[in-house]
Design a protein around this motif. Structure first.
Motif, PDB file in Angstrom:
ATOM      1  N   PRO A   1       0.812  -1.226   0.000  1.00 33.66           N
ATOM      2  CA  PRO A   1       0.000   0.000   0.000  1.00 33.66           C
ATOM      3  C   PRO A   1       0.843   1.272   0.000  1.00 33.66           C
ATOM      4  CG  PRO A   1       0.146  -0.836   2.219  1.00 33.66           C
ATOM      5  CD  PRO A   1       0.918  -1.809   1.355  1.00 33.66           C
ATOM      6  N   VAL A   2       0.372   2.266  -0.720  1.00 31.33           N
ATOM      7  CA  VAL A   2       1.096   3.527  -0.855  1.00 31.33           C
ATOM      8  C   VAL A   2       0.527   4.600   0.067  1.00 31.33           C
ATOM      9  CG1 VAL A   2       1.718   5.313  -2.529  1.00 31.33           C
ATOM     10  CG2 VAL A   2       1.506   2.958  -3.264  1.00 31.33           C
ATOM     11  N   ASN A   3      -0.808   4.590   0.214  1.00 34.54           N
ATOM     12  CA  ASN A   3      -1.461   5.756   0.828  1.00 34.54           C
ATOM     13  C   ASN A   3      -2.886   5.448   1.245  1.00 34.54           C
ATOM     14  OD1 ASN A   3      -2.928   5.511  -1.526  1.00 34.54           O
ATOM     15  ND2 ASN A   3      -2.272   7.422  -2.431  1.00 34.54           N
TER      16      ASN A   3
ATOM     17  N   TYR B   1     -12.726   5.436   1.854  1.00 31.19           N
ATOM     18  CA  TYR B   1     -11.281   5.310   1.622  1.00 31.19           C
ATOM     19  C   TYR B   1     -10.968   4.631   0.294  1.00 31.19           C
ATOM     20  CZ  TYR B   1     -11.483   0.386   3.188  1.00 31.19           C
ATOM     21  OH  TYR B   1     -11.766  -0.948   3.321  1.00 31.19           O
ATOM     22  N   ASN B   2      -9.818   5.021  -0.226  1.00 36.01           N
ATOM     23  CA  ASN B   2      -9.328   4.513  -1.508  1.00 36.01           C
ATOM     24  C   ASN B   2      -7.822   4.374  -1.364  1.00 36.01           C
ATOM     25  OD1 ASN B   2      -8.665   4.107  -4.219  1.00 36.01           O
ATOM     26  ND2 ASN B   2      -8.817   6.289  -4.715  1.00 36.01           N
ATOM     27  N   VAL B   3      -7.367   3.153  -1.197  1.00 39.97           N
ATOM     28  CA  VAL B   3      -5.944   2.904  -0.914  1.00 39.97           C
ATOM     29  C   VAL B   3      -5.230   2.511  -2.208  1.00 39.97           C
ATOM     30  CG1 VAL B   3      -4.344   1.409   0.346  1.00 39.97           C
ATOM     31  CG2 VAL B   3      -6.433   2.210   1.462  1.00 39.97           C
ATOM     32  N   ASP B   4      -4.298   3.339  -2.646  1.00 40.79           N
ATOM     33  CA  ASP B   4      -3.486   2.952  -3.806  1.00 40.79           C
ATOM     34  C   ASP B   4      -2.466   1.916  -3.372  1.00 40.79           C
ATOM     35  OD1 ASP B   4      -4.370   4.558  -6.065  1.00 40.79           O
ATOM     36  OD2 ASP B   4      -3.613   6.294  -4.956  1.00 40.79           O
ATOM     37  N   SER B   5      -2.218   0.958  -4.248  1.00 41.72           N
ATOM     38  CA  SER B   5      -1.227  -0.060  -3.907  1.00 41.72           C
ATOM     39  C   SER B   5      -0.606  -0.606  -5.189  1.00 41.72           C
ATOM     40  CB  SER B   5      -1.879  -1.190  -3.098  1.00 41.72           C
ATOM     41  OG  SER B   5      -3.087  -1.609  -3.689  1.00 41.72           O
TER      42      SER B   5
ATOM     43  N   PRO C   1      -0.391   8.956   4.654  1.00 39.80           N
ATOM     44  CA  PRO C   1       0.343   7.684   4.636  1.00 39.80           C
ATOM     45  C   PRO C   1      -0.544   6.510   5.059  1.00 39.80           C
ATOM     46  CG  PRO C   1       1.597   9.382   5.778  1.00 39.80           C
ATOM     47  CD  PRO C   1       0.231   9.946   5.552  1.00 39.80           C
ATOM     48  N   ALA C   2      -0.226   5.343   4.503  1.00 44.03           N
ATOM     49  CA  ALA C   2      -0.910   4.119   4.935  1.00 44.03           C
ATOM     50  C   ALA C   2      -0.324   3.661   6.270  1.00 44.03           C
ATOM     51  CB  ALA C   2      -0.738   3.026   3.879  1.00 44.03           C
ATOM     52  N   ARG C   3       0.964   3.894   6.459  1.00 51.22           N
ATOM     53  CA  ARG C   3       1.622   3.512   7.721  1.00 51.22           C
ATOM     54  C   ARG C   3       1.100   4.372   8.852  1.00 51.22           C
ATOM     55  NH1 ARG C   3       7.509   1.400   7.191  1.00 51.22           N
ATOM     56  NH2 ARG C   3       7.611   1.791   9.426  1.00 51.22           N
ATOM     57  N   VAL C   4       0.980   3.771  10.012  1.00 54.29           N
ATOM     58  CA  VAL C   4       0.453   4.533  11.152  1.00 54.29           C
ATOM     59  C   VAL C   4       1.542   5.315  11.886  1.00 54.29           C
ATOM     60  CG1 VAL C   4      -1.524   3.024  11.539  1.00 54.29           C
ATOM     61  CG2 VAL C   4       0.658   2.489  12.646  1.00 54.29           C
TER      62      VAL C   4
END
Ligand code: BGC
Length: 414
Positions: free
Chosen positions: A135-137, A294-298, A337-340
């Protein structure tokens, strides 16, 4: 010293043999071609090169990625899949089921992805227990963007209900300003539609309609009201809207030709790339109603032959989820960011709003996958809904007929 010389000699031998020294390679298929998008993907290209990688770019223009996905299918069918592909939502699992994805679990485990990604995001990146995408975002879809000066000059505040939005739009129209910048492409119609649906149906109704495909909700009075609001919005766009790209619609808001755009926060990437500041030049607010789409680019890696390509896939996967990349990329892209564990100090007020609304909606059960951006449904079902949405928006179809068609189209797509 002796070892040093030997090392130099064997190095030369490797240079002479050519391929043995080749570093990580990746051909990357993506649809990030607008100003803000290109600036963002350049961050990944630069990091890849700085780590010895050779990047072959395969951009396929077309917002929302429909054209990119068509290009991908052609490449895979011809037995020549790209190394890495911008891919998201259930499409990842659909490709996995076709047996064409590479397993990136070794990188994911070495990098501790399970500890730094929220479970909701990690779930989308897994295929039968293995990691199959990076995941990017997190993009949010349900946003309204506005030109700050245009609103001020017309005494208008950011609307917090659809009734307020409609009243503001009528006032702007009377003043000769295009109320809503819109591009008439099916995915953009769907983007607006799902934001309206979230506001009118509420989070539970949205889930029933676009995750569960519950027939009663698809043909409910609430859904008719969603189509009514779409008809109203149709009256607020300019006559030149058909076929317009989303970033050109964003430019209309930037230059004051139009007041509002309803679009995901990749639009913020455009404002920022053009040097515009949030809160000064442009305003952001979530579309009316509770919840968060939500829309997570990966990126998924496709099974390819060759040690250099496999090394390229591993390097890319590692960089994509890397802490620095997640910060710099998302500062450009408009997403978070996807990371927390990435600090948001350098991010703007819209990103802070996104992060806090995401946390609150996750707590409250209203964090929902975007259907319009391929996070909620498989391709056939999402496509069936979008066909009806766009047919309604581009004709004088009644809301009653639209819900009837929606029910039929969804049933036929199963
Ligand atoms: C993608 C974004 C992209 C947008 C417009 C969305 O589906 O998630 O990354 O910027 O489409 O192309």
């Amino acid at each position: 010293m002796k070892f040093h010389v030997l090392g130099a000699v064997s190095g030369l031998a490797l240079v002479a043999s050519g391929a043995a020294l080749a570093g990580p390679e990746a051909e990357v298929l993506h649809w990030w071609t607008s100003g803000g998008e290109a600036k963002s993907v350049a961050v990944l290209q630069e990091e890849f090169a700085a780590n010895g990688g050779t990047w072959t770019d395969m951009p396929v223009a077309g917002g929302g990625g429909d054209a990119a996905m068509t290009a991908l299918r052609a490449r895979v069918l011809s037995g020549n899949a790209p190394t890495a592909v911008q891919l998201k939502g259930p499409a990842i699992q659909e490709w996995y089921e076709e047996g064409v994805l590479a397993d990136i679990s070794a990188v994911a485990e070495a990098e501790g992805w399970a500890d730094v990604l929220p479970a909701s995001i990690a779930g989308h990146m897994k295929c039968e227990g293995t990691w199959c995408a990076a995941p990017v975002n997190v993009h949010r879809v349900d946003w309204i963007w506005a030109n700050a000066d245009v609103l001020e000059a017309n005494g208008i505040a950011m609307p917090s209900s659809w009734a307020e939005f409609n009243a503001a739009a009528e006032k702007l129209q009377a003043a000769g300003i295009i109320p809503l910048a819109h591009g008439g492409q099916a995915w953009q119609d769907a983007t607006v539609f799902e934001a309206v649906a979230l506001g009118i149906l509420g989070a539970d109704g949205f889930h029933k309609a676009f995750v569960e495909l519950d027939e009663a909700t698809l043909k409910s009075d609430g859904m008719k009201a969603v189509f009514d609001q779409m008809r109203t919005l149709r009256g607020f766009v300019d006559p030149n809207f058909p076929g317009r790209d989303w970033n050109l619609a964003t430019a209309m808001v930037m230059n004051g030709e139009a007041a509002f755009q309803i679009m995901g926060d990749w639009a913020k990437g455009e404002f920022l790339a053009a040097g515009k500041a949030p809160g000064e030049d442009f305003l952001c607010a979530s579309t009316p109603g509770d919840g968060f789409l939500y829309n997570v680019d990966s990126f998924a890696m496709f099974a390819v032959d060759g040690a250099e390509k496999e090394a390229g896939q591993q390097l890319l996967a590692k960089l994509i989820v890397g802490k620095n990349f997640q910060k710099v990329f998302n500062l450009n892209k408009g997403s978070i960011p996807a990371r927390v564990d990435v600090a948001l100090d350098e991010f703007d007020s819209c990103a802070h709003l996104s992060a806090s609304d995401m946390a609150a909606s996750s707590e409250g059960g209203s964090l929902l996958p975007s259907y319009a951006h391929g996070m909620a449904l498989r391709g056939a079902q999402a496509g069936a809904i979008t066909d009806v949405v766009t047919a309604h928006f581009n004709s004088d179809m009644s809301s009653e007929d639209a819900v009837q068609q929606l029910v039929t189209a969804v049933a036929n797509s199963m």
